[in-house]
Scaffold this motif. Structure first.
Motif, short mmCIF file in Angstrom:
data_model
loop_
_atom_site.label_atom_id
_atom_site.label_comp_id
_atom_site.label_asym_id
_atom_site.label_seq_id
_atom_site.Cartn_x
_atom_site.Cartn_y
_atom_site.Cartn_z
N GLN A 79 3.27 5.00 -6.53
CA GLN A 79 4.71 5.18 -6.67
C GLN A 79 5.25 6.04 -5.52
OE1 GLN A 79 5.98 7.29 -10.20
NE2 GLN A 79 7.80 5.98 -10.39
N LYS A 80 4.53 7.08 -5.14
CA LYS A 80 4.94 7.93 -4.02
C LYS A 80 4.98 7.14 -2.72
CE LYS A 80 3.28 12.37 -5.75
NZ LYS A 80 2.31 13.45 -5.55
N VAL A 81 3.98 6.34 -2.50
CA VAL A 81 3.90 5.53 -1.27
C VAL A 81 5.05 4.52 -1.26
CG1 VAL A 81 2.53 3.81 -0.03
CG2 VAL A 81 1.41 5.84 -1.00
N GLY A 82 5.34 3.93 -2.39
CA GLY A 82 6.42 2.94 -2.48
C GLY A 82 7.79 3.54 -2.35
N ASN A 83 7.95 4.84 -2.59
CA ASN A 83 9.26 5.48 -2.56
C ASN A 83 9.56 6.22 -1.25
OD1 ASN A 83 9.94 4.63 -5.13
ND2 ASN A 83 9.13 6.44 -6.11
#
Length: 86
Positions: A79-83
């Protein structure tokens, strides 16, 4: 053959005959038994499908231990990488 019905079922049979869809209580009972037989066939097919799915699952390979905490951590990382801003 004589069959004893509860008062509620007797009333249901009488009501079905009263609609005009059936000429007699015997017709109502025969139709109900046909429907029950169809229901049993459907249930048997579903049971066989479930049995096949279970066999497929059991034969799908080795199992591994599922770690909920690790799964959550990996999901948070994704989720962090995608955001990240572009």
């Amino acid at each position: 053959m004589n069959v004893n019905l509860t008062p509620q079922l007797e009333e249901l049979v009488r009501a079905k005959v009263a609609t005009g869809m059936y000429n007699s209580a015997s017709e109502v009972v025969r139709d109900a038994l046909r429907l029950m037989a169809q229901h049993d066939q459907v249930r048997e097919v579903k049971f066989e499908q479930l049995h096949q799915e279970i066999k497929l699952g059991l034969n799908s390979g080795e199992t591994s231990t599922w770690d909920a905490a690790n799964f959550k951590q990996q999901a948070r990382q994704r989720q962090k990488v995608g955001n990240k801003p572009a």
